[in-house]
Design an enzyme around this catalytic site. Structure first.
Site, PDB file in Angstrom:
ATOM      1  N   GLU A 148      -0.505  -9.396  -1.887  1.00 18.72           N
ATOM      2  CA  GLU A 148      -1.937  -9.759  -1.865  1.00 18.72           C
ATOM      3  C   GLU A 148      -2.535  -9.682  -3.271  1.00 18.72           C
ATOM      4  O   GLU A 148      -3.388 -10.480  -3.633  1.00 18.72           O
ATOM      5  CB  GLU A 148      -2.702  -8.860  -0.883  1.00 18.72           C
ATOM      6  CG  GLU A 148      -2.352  -9.168   0.569  1.00 18.72           C
ATOM      7  CD  GLU A 148      -2.960  -8.185   1.540  1.00 18.72           C
ATOM      8  OE1 GLU A 148      -2.606  -6.981   1.465  1.00 18.72           O
ATOM      9  OE2 GLU A 148      -3.785  -8.597   2.372  1.00 18.72           O
ATOM     10  N   ALA A 185       0.871  -1.185   0.000  1.00 22.83           N
ATOM     11  CA  ALA A 185       0.000   0.000   0.000  1.00 22.83           C
ATOM     12  C   ALA A 185       0.903   1.229   0.000  1.00 22.83           C
ATOM     13  O   ALA A 185       2.056   1.166   0.427  1.00 22.83           O
ATOM     14  CB  ALA A 185      -0.882  -0.022   1.232  1.00 22.83           C
ATOM     15  N   GLU A 227       2.986  -6.324   7.255  1.00 24.50           N
ATOM     16  CA  GLU A 227       2.094  -5.357   7.877  1.00 24.50           C
ATOM     17  C   GLU A 227       2.252  -5.263   9.392  1.00 24.50           C
ATOM     18  O   GLU A 227       2.093  -4.185   9.965  1.00 24.50           O
ATOM     19  CB  GLU A 227       0.635  -5.691   7.547  1.00 24.50           C
ATOM     20  CG  GLU A 227       0.234  -5.377   6.114  1.00 24.50           C
ATOM     21  CD  GLU A 227       0.566  -6.502   5.143  1.00 24.50           C
ATOM     22  OE1 GLU A 227       1.372  -7.387   5.483  1.00 24.50           O
ATOM     23  OE2 GLU A 227       0.025  -6.477   4.021  1.00 24.50           O
ATOM     24  N   GLY A 275       0.272  -5.355   0.397  1.00 20.05           N
ATOM     25  CA  GLY A 275      -0.779  -5.339  -0.628  1.00 20.05           C
ATOM     26  C   GLY A 275      -0.277  -5.810  -1.972  1.00 20.05           C
ATOM     27  O   GLY A 275      -1.036  -6.372  -2.766  1.00 20.05           O
TER      28      GLY A 275
HETATM   29  N1  T1G Z   1       4.756   3.188  -0.307  1.00 17.55           N
HETATM   30  C1  T1G Z   1       5.331   4.289  -0.847  1.00 17.55           C
HETATM   31  N2  T1G Z   1       6.666   4.482  -0.937  1.00 17.55           N
HETATM   32  C2  T1G Z   1       7.450   3.512  -0.465  1.00 17.55           C
HETATM   33  C3  T1G Z   1       6.933   2.323   0.117  1.00 17.55           C
HETATM   34  C4  T1G Z   1       5.515   2.176   0.184  1.00 17.55           C
HETATM   35  N3  T1G Z   1       4.937   1.095   0.697  1.00 17.55           N
HETATM   36  N4  T1G Z   1       7.993   1.556   0.512  1.00 17.55           N
HETATM   37  C5  T1G Z   1       9.104   2.232   0.193  1.00 17.55           C
HETATM   38  N5  T1G Z   1       8.786   3.406  -0.393  1.00 17.55           N
HETATM   39  C6  T1G Z   1       9.719   4.417  -0.872  1.00 17.55           C
HETATM   40  C7  T1G Z   1      10.609   4.965   0.233  1.00 17.55           C
HETATM   41  O1  T1G Z   1       9.913   5.966   0.949  1.00 17.55           O
HETATM   42  C8  T1G Z   1      11.783   5.505  -0.578  1.00 17.55           C
HETATM   43  O2  T1G Z   1      11.312   6.705  -1.190  1.00 17.55           O
HETATM   44  C9  T1G Z   1      11.917   4.481  -1.708  1.00 17.55           C
HETATM   45  O3  T1G Z   1      10.637   3.812  -1.794  1.00 17.55           O
HETATM   46  C10 T1G Z   1      12.993   3.449  -1.450  1.00 17.55           C
HETATM   47  O4  T1G Z   1      12.691   2.877  -0.171  1.00 17.55           O
HETATM   48  C11 T1G Z   1      -3.329  -3.488   2.557  1.00 17.55           C
HETATM   49  C12 T1G Z   1      -1.915  -2.017   4.238  1.00 17.55           C
HETATM   50  C13 T1G Z   1      10.259  -1.756  -0.409  1.00 17.55           C
HETATM   51  C14 T1G Z   1      11.901  -3.170   0.867  1.00 17.55           C
HETATM   52  O5  T1G Z   1       5.716  -2.398   4.468  1.00 17.55           O
HETATM   53  O6  T1G Z   1      10.114  -2.375   3.224  1.00 17.55           O
HETATM   54  O7  T1G Z   1       0.446  -3.070   2.075  1.00 17.55           O
HETATM   55  O8  T1G Z   1      12.915   8.298  -0.088  1.00 17.55           O
HETATM   56  O9  T1G Z   1      14.895   3.497   0.874  1.00 17.55           O
HETATM   57  O10 T1G Z   1      15.965  -0.081   1.259  1.00 17.55           O
HETATM   58  O11 T1G Z   1      -2.223  -5.310   3.423  1.00 17.55           O
HETATM   59  O12 T1G Z   1      11.093   0.416   1.386  1.00 17.55           O
HETATM   60  O13 T1G Z   1      13.433   7.350  -2.354  1.00 17.55           O
HETATM   61  O14 T1G Z   1      11.549   8.996  -2.060  1.00 17.55           O
HETATM   62  O15 T1G Z   1      13.374   1.734   1.909  1.00 17.55           O
HETATM   63  O16 T1G Z   1      15.524  -0.755  -1.172  1.00 17.55           O
HETATM   64  C15 T1G Z   1       3.386  -3.013   3.173  1.00 17.55           C
HETATM   65  C16 T1G Z   1       7.716  -0.957   3.101  1.00 17.55           C
HETATM   66  C17 T1G Z   1       2.637  -1.743   3.361  1.00 17.55           C
HETATM   67  C18 T1G Z   1       6.996  -2.138   2.482  1.00 17.55           C
HETATM   68  C19 T1G Z   1      12.637  -1.089  -0.312  1.00 17.55           C
HETATM   69  N6  T1G Z   1       4.655  -2.739   2.512  1.00 17.55           N
HETATM   70  N7  T1G Z   1       8.913  -0.659   2.329  1.00 17.55           N
HETATM   71  O17 T1G Z   1      13.727  -0.941   0.569  1.00 17.55           O
HETATM   72  O18 T1G Z   1      14.575   1.307  -0.293  1.00 17.55           O
HETATM   73  S1  T1G Z   1       1.165  -2.014   4.296  1.00 17.55           S
HETATM   74  C20 T1G Z   1       5.743  -2.427   3.249  1.00 17.55           C
HETATM   75  C21 T1G Z   1      10.043  -1.395   2.504  1.00 17.55           C
HETATM   76  C22 T1G Z   1       0.126  -2.840   3.208  1.00 17.55           C
HETATM   77  C23 T1G Z   1      -1.973  -4.060   2.836  1.00 17.55           C
HETATM   78  C24 T1G Z   1      -1.188  -3.238   3.788  1.00 17.55           C
HETATM   79  C25 T1G Z   1      11.244  -0.935   1.739  1.00 17.55           C
HETATM   80  C26 T1G Z   1      11.500  -1.750   0.460  1.00 17.55           C
HETATM   81  P1  T1G Z   1      12.375   7.924  -1.435  1.00 17.55           P
HETATM   82  P2  T1G Z   1      13.929   2.393   0.691  1.00 17.55           P
HETATM   83  P3  T1G Z   1      15.055  -0.148   0.081  1.00 17.55           P
END
Ligand code: T1G
Length: 683
Positions: A104, A62, A124, A101
């Site tokens: 998913e 997400a 999550e 997501g």
């Molecule tokens: N949404 C938007 N931007 C994201 C993002 C996300 N989920 N994840 C990372 N970014 C941006 C981050 O801010 C940075 O931006 C760039 O990507 C590189 O990130 C319904 C509700 C994917 C493993 O928890 O674990 O889905 O600073 O520096 O070290 O069930 O980011 O360059 O502008 O961390 O290579 C579930 C969270 C959400 C993933 C990459 N997803 N992200 O790591 O790069 S909840 C997560 C990460 C959800 C559903 C539920 C990591 C990464 P900028 P980075 P990285």
């Protein structure tokens, strides 16, 4: 900008998401997916649909930019259900990190193909949430209860290759293959064989065949350590056994929405974004490329730092004055890697490769090929100035010279170097190969290129790097000193040793502060403080620690400190309590009893007031950096967000009132008052 392109390749409809940097499920992406499925479903030319991504990864989850805002349609559960309901087979093409997501969406597709080195996961719980778009329902139907419970409640990432024997993926491709080409070939081959069907995971039954949920949930509860989401996730799975996908997703959604409003989730989402913010340093320079690094000093810190760099693929020149000291350092590095192998964190071949890049020497001249030199020698300003004088002559003129000092004034060290702009601090936390926090310290004349290089190296080390300024103890340790003073003041006022540690640990701190003192050695902090003028306005200043040191009670290493350690286990020590009580009475401090809440409150207030002052003095770029430092360097509970997050939760009015408790016996303000207006800044 159209974030989901519709591409037609012969009789295959391709939905290509293009929303940098990680193809998160923004409202436009969710809308584009539904629109694309609708379009291809009604197009008679199309026999199959592929969902794929441009840029660096399949959907990473997400969109965190939409967190905290009112949800917008199409809601993700409706999007994934629309994909699964497609009357034409849908194939997900995974690479990079398909998380939350994003995973998913893939689970709702009828087929999944991936690169071998792709990662998948439902992280999550790390945000205080649970999967909210069918993940708790579709994953168990594919990988079973055990694996899905592990994945959902642990929140970790898993390589696609680890599922080679499961039904999760229908094809896995080696890293030298082109994913888009291979995915199309997979679909075309299946179509030719008339073997590409609409296989809806949600239509499979979710049965548990007498799965022992009670035992599983007890184990998860024990591991959760106060975190709510893992337990909620396990309970949702248990409650939805035997239910239809629609009923199961309704239960999941209700639990998800409730967690999304919780303080724990707000704290964990805040922590995640604070970490991303900390990486944004506003430095006006590109980092230098660093391949060879010199670590000078092969003691505990030096060998830990060397281990961290070797694990990240660097070549390390480990330098120590004497051969004996050098051999001991190399031995420490080797034992760090053998521990990694024994624990399964690393394979033997990888450990051997790391050790093969370790060059040990007693000659300082070996720094000549290094782009980065890190000093981790004896904590004495004159010794360090002498070393930096030598480095100035021996190192490449553009090499970054970093000191690992915890307290000393880096500006003084920089003065002895002809080009002081290349002198910075890289303050690692012990053990440096384990602790994630790295304070990159900006001295008055440090250049942006030197600082940017250290921040970039920190990211390669998988450290949480935070840029801080020079003051006594920089940011983390200065707050730690303030926190320690409040803890020890309460000891002198009558709070019990065990009571303090138990109160702080049950609130969520990784360890009781006095047990930490015993572990690191009470004399370490005592000696550092003794080098500073004694604050006459604060007669109780760390006097409890002083009386321990005076009685050779230095902690674990002497078998007794605040606790005693028969057979290495901490047990209560009445003598320590008596010594502290006598010291308190000597100082004329009234003894009284404490509640646990008061202990926690005063300790937190000390952290908050010092953290705000650090921001006001410009030692940190933003208030949230304070929280990143305390989450990663001092065991502050992540699901509490950090000292500043706690301050914002309390609010300025209540905080101002509470801060009046940080006064001396006569009600005098022991520590200068702090201006709270800054809490309104949203950095
Ligand atoms: N949404 C938007 N931007 C994201 C993002 C996300 N989920 N994840 C990372 N970014 C941006 C981050 O801010 C940075 O931006 C760039 O990507 C590189 O990130 C319904 C509700 C994917 C493993 O928890 O674990 O889905 O600073 O520096 O070290 O069930 O980011 O360059 O502008 O961390 O290579 C579930 C969270 C959400 C993933 C990459 N997803 N992200 O790591 O790069 S909840 C997560 C990460 C959800 C559903 C539920 C990591 C990464 P900028 P980075 P990285």
């Amino acid at each position: 900008m159209n974030q989901v392109k519709q591409i037609i390749h012969n009789n295959i409809g391709i939905l290509e998401i293009d929303y940098p940097p990680v193809n998160a499920l923004s409202q436009a992406v969710r809308h584009g997916l539904v629109e694309g499925i609708n379009a291809f479903e009604s197009d008679n030319q199309i026999s199959a649909i592929i969902i794929r991504c441009a840029n660096r990864t399949f959907i990473a989850g997400a969109d965190i930019k939409e967190f905290g805002q009112p949800p917008t349609t199409p809601f993700l559960p409706d999007v994934v259900n629309r994909i699964e309901a497609s009357t034409k087979p849908v194939v997900a093409s995974l690479f990079g990190t398909s998380l939350g997501g994003g995973f998913e969406v893939a689970l709702a597709c009828h087929y999944r193909v991936a690169m071998m080195d792709a990662k998948v996961g439902l992280p999550e719980v790390n945000l205080g949430l649970i999967p909210g778009a069918g993940g708790t329902q579709r994953l168990p139907r594919i990988v079973g209860e055990d694996k899905s419970l592990e994945m959902i409640t642990g929140g970790k990432h898993y390589s696609a290759a680890s599922f080679v024997d499961s039904h999760l993926f229908d094809a896995l491709f080696e890293s030298d293959q082109d994913l888009n080409e291979r995915t199309i070939a997979f679909v075309e081959k299946k179509l030719e064989a008339n073997d590409l069907n609409v296989r809806r995971v949600g239509e499979q039954e979710f049965l548990d065949e007498n799965y022992d949920w009670q035992t599983a949930i007890e184990k998860i509860k024990a591991k959760a350590r106060g975190k709510e989401a893992p337990l909620v996730a396990a309970t949702v799975l248990q409650k939805t056994v035997g239910k239809s996908i629609a009923d199961g997703m309704a239960i999941e959604r209700e639990a998800f929405l409730k967690l999304r409003e919780s303080e724990q989730s707000a704290a964990l989402r805040y922590a995640f974004s604070a970490e991303k913010q900390a990486a944004k340093t506003k430095l006006q320079a590109e980092p230098k490329t660093v391949k060879e690094v010199a670590v000078i000093g092969a003691g505990n810190m030096g060998s830990g730092i060397a281990t961290a760099f070797l694990s990240a693929g660097f070549t390390i020149h480990l330098i120590e004055q004497t051969q004996e000291g050098l051999d001991a350092g190399v031995e420490r590095v080797a034992s760090n890697f053998s521990r990694n192998v024994k624990s399964g964190r690393m394979g033997q071949a990888a450990a051997d490769d790391c050790m093969s890049r370790l060059v040990a020497s007693t000659r300082l001249e070996t720094v000549e090929n290094c782009e980065l030199i890190i000093e981790a020698i004896f904590e004495d300003i004159e010794v360090k100035k002498t070393l930096f004088t030598d480095l100035d002559k021996l190192a490449q003129p553009t090499a970054v010279l970093a000191t690992n000092t915890s307290y000393l004034d880096i500006n003084q060290i920089a003065e002895v170097v002809s080009d002081p702009s290349r002198v910075i601090g890289m303050h690692f936390f012990s053990p440096a190969n384990i602790m994630k926090l790295l304070e990159v310290v900006k001295a008055e004349r440090s250049s942006d290129v030197a600082l940017a290089t250290a921040m970039a190296v920190g990211k390669q080390l998988k450290k949480m790097s935070v840029l801080v300024g020079v003051c006594f103890g920089f940011a983390g340790n200065r707050m730690y000193t303030r926190y320690g003073r409040e803890i020890q003041q309460m000891l002198l006022e009558g709070a019990g040793i065990e009571q303090i540690d138990k109160a702080m640990a049950s609130w969520g701190m990784a360890m009781g502060p006095l047990a930490v003192q015993d572990l690191s050695g009470i004399d370490i902090g005592h000696n550092a403080r003794s080098a500073q003028p004694f604050p006459a306005h604060d007669p109780g200043y760390f006097r409890a620690a002083a009386v321990m040191v005076e009685n050779q009670r230095l902690g674990r290493k002497t078998g007794k400190g605040f606790y005693q350690y028969p057979e290495g286990k901490a047990v209560y020590d009445q003598e320590a309590a008596n010594l502290i009580r006598e010291k308190g009475l000597d100082l004329g401090i009234t003894q009284r009893s404490f509640t646990n809440d008061e202990i926690v409150e005063r300790a937190l207030l000390a952290l908050i007031s010092e953290g705000i002052k650090l921001y006001q003095e410009g030692i940190v770029n933003r208030l949230s950096d304070i929280d990143v430092i305390w989450l990663h360097g001092y065991g502050f509970p992540r699901h509490k967000g950090g000292p500043i997050f706690q301050a914002k939760q309390l609010g300025k009015e209540k905080l101002a009132k509470a801060l009046t408790k940080l006064r001396g016996e006569q009600g005098e303000l022991i520590w200068p008052p702090v201006e709270l207006g800054v809490l309104d800044t949203d950095d």
